[in-house]
Design a protein around this motif. Structure first.
Motif, PDB file in Angstrom:
ATOM      1  N   TYR A 198       0.838  -1.202   0.000  1.00  0.00           N
ATOM      2  CA  TYR A 198       0.000   0.000   0.000  1.00  0.00           C
ATOM      3  C   TYR A 198       0.868   1.246   0.000  1.00  0.00           C
ATOM      4  CZ  TYR A 198      -3.876  -3.156   0.871  1.00  0.00           C
ATOM      5  OH  TYR A 198      -4.797  -4.162   0.750  1.00  0.00           O
ATOM      6  N   ASN A 199       2.046   1.127   0.583  1.00  0.00           N
ATOM      7  CA  ASN A 199       2.987   2.242   0.641  1.00  0.00           C
ATOM      8  C   ASN A 199       4.398   1.697   0.545  1.00  0.00           C
ATOM      9  OD1 ASN A 199       1.069   4.504   1.437  1.00  0.00           O
ATOM     10  ND2 ASN A 199       0.687   3.002   3.051  1.00  0.00           N
ATOM     11  N   CYS A 206       5.985   3.971  -7.820  1.00  0.00           N
ATOM     12  CA  CYS A 206       4.675   3.338  -8.001  1.00  0.00           C
ATOM     13  C   CYS A 206       4.374   3.246  -9.490  1.00  0.00           C
ATOM     14  CB  CYS A 206       3.589   4.152  -7.293  1.00  0.00           C
ATOM     15  SG  CYS A 206       1.944   3.420  -7.521  1.00  0.00           S
TER      16      CYS A 206
END
Length: 233
Positions: A198-199, A206
């Motif tokens: 998610y991070n 990303c």
């Protein structure tokens, strides 16, 4: 504590979004390596040379057995479920793996006997799904152990689906700082490194975002944006 694999099929939904991105970077004859292979729902859609590792001995035993033609039982009643849970050493590792995941609520490792009002047969469904999935296991080298001790062929493509940061199941059991540093080292060695999270730290780019609903338990659902990162090193 014991690693918990939420949802054997958790990656099925997002594979179609992220696989093409990684496959586009993969060179001919390059090894595809998954340090956290889990339910093998990504690696089973990849061709060629593949290594699937996980630190869960019963899960890897199940994958290897399926690869050799093992067909899991289609009937596991509640008494049998708890009998196997309490006496794991008396049963084959693959049976323990099958019952512990596929006959448990939400696919959670020994998360309680899966049952619903409709009377669904989870063992039967699980057995059919895995037997079908096993057809795409041909040629995968399954290994059991810590990702930190993996022997990875030179210049591999590594896809990591680590325990998510902040998920309660892994409290104290997984060091994310060590993991990100390991990814950097692998990239520096010449591997291509992708991570589902998610991070991620700033030196991870990303390359894809996928929004999906996550079921936490019987009563709670929430939306999360899952991301695919590539180590820039």
């Amino acid at each position: 504590g014991e690693k918990i694999m939420q949802y054997m099929g958790s990656k099925n939904r997002i594979a179609k979004h992220i696989l093409p991105i990684m496959i586009a970077e993969r060179k001919p004859d390059q090894w595809w390596v998954e340090p956290f292979v889990g339910g093998a729902n990504m690696i089973d859609k990849v061709k060629g040379k593949r290594i699937g590792n996980d630190n869960h001995r019963y899960l890897i035993a199940l994958h290897k057995a399926l690869q050799s033609g093992y067909i899991p039982p289609t009937e596991i009643d509640k008494d049998m479920y708890y009998e196997i849970k309490s006496n794991q050493e008396k049963y084959s590792d693959e049976l323990v793996g099958f019952v512990g995941f596929l006959c448990s609520f939400g696919g959670k490792w020994w998360g309680g006997y899966a049952a619903n009002k409709k009377g669904n047969n989870y063992a039967d469904r699980g057995s059919r799904v895995l037997t079908k999935q096993a057809k795409s296991f041909n040629g995968i080298v399954f290994k059991c152990g810590s990702y930190l001790e993996m022997d990875i062929p030179p210049n591999s493509l590594i896809y990591c689906d680590p325990p998510y940061e902040g998920t309660t199941a892994y409290k104290g059991g997984f060091n994310h700082g060590v993991f990100w540093q390991w990814c950097r080292e692998k990239a520096a060695e010449g591997h291509i490194v992708f991570v589902s999270e998610y991070n991620a730290p700033v030196d991870f780019e990303c390359v894809k975002e996928i929004e999906h609903k996550t079921i936490l338990d019987k009563n709670r659902q929430y939306k999360r944006v899952e991301k695919l990162f590539r180590c820039k090193a």
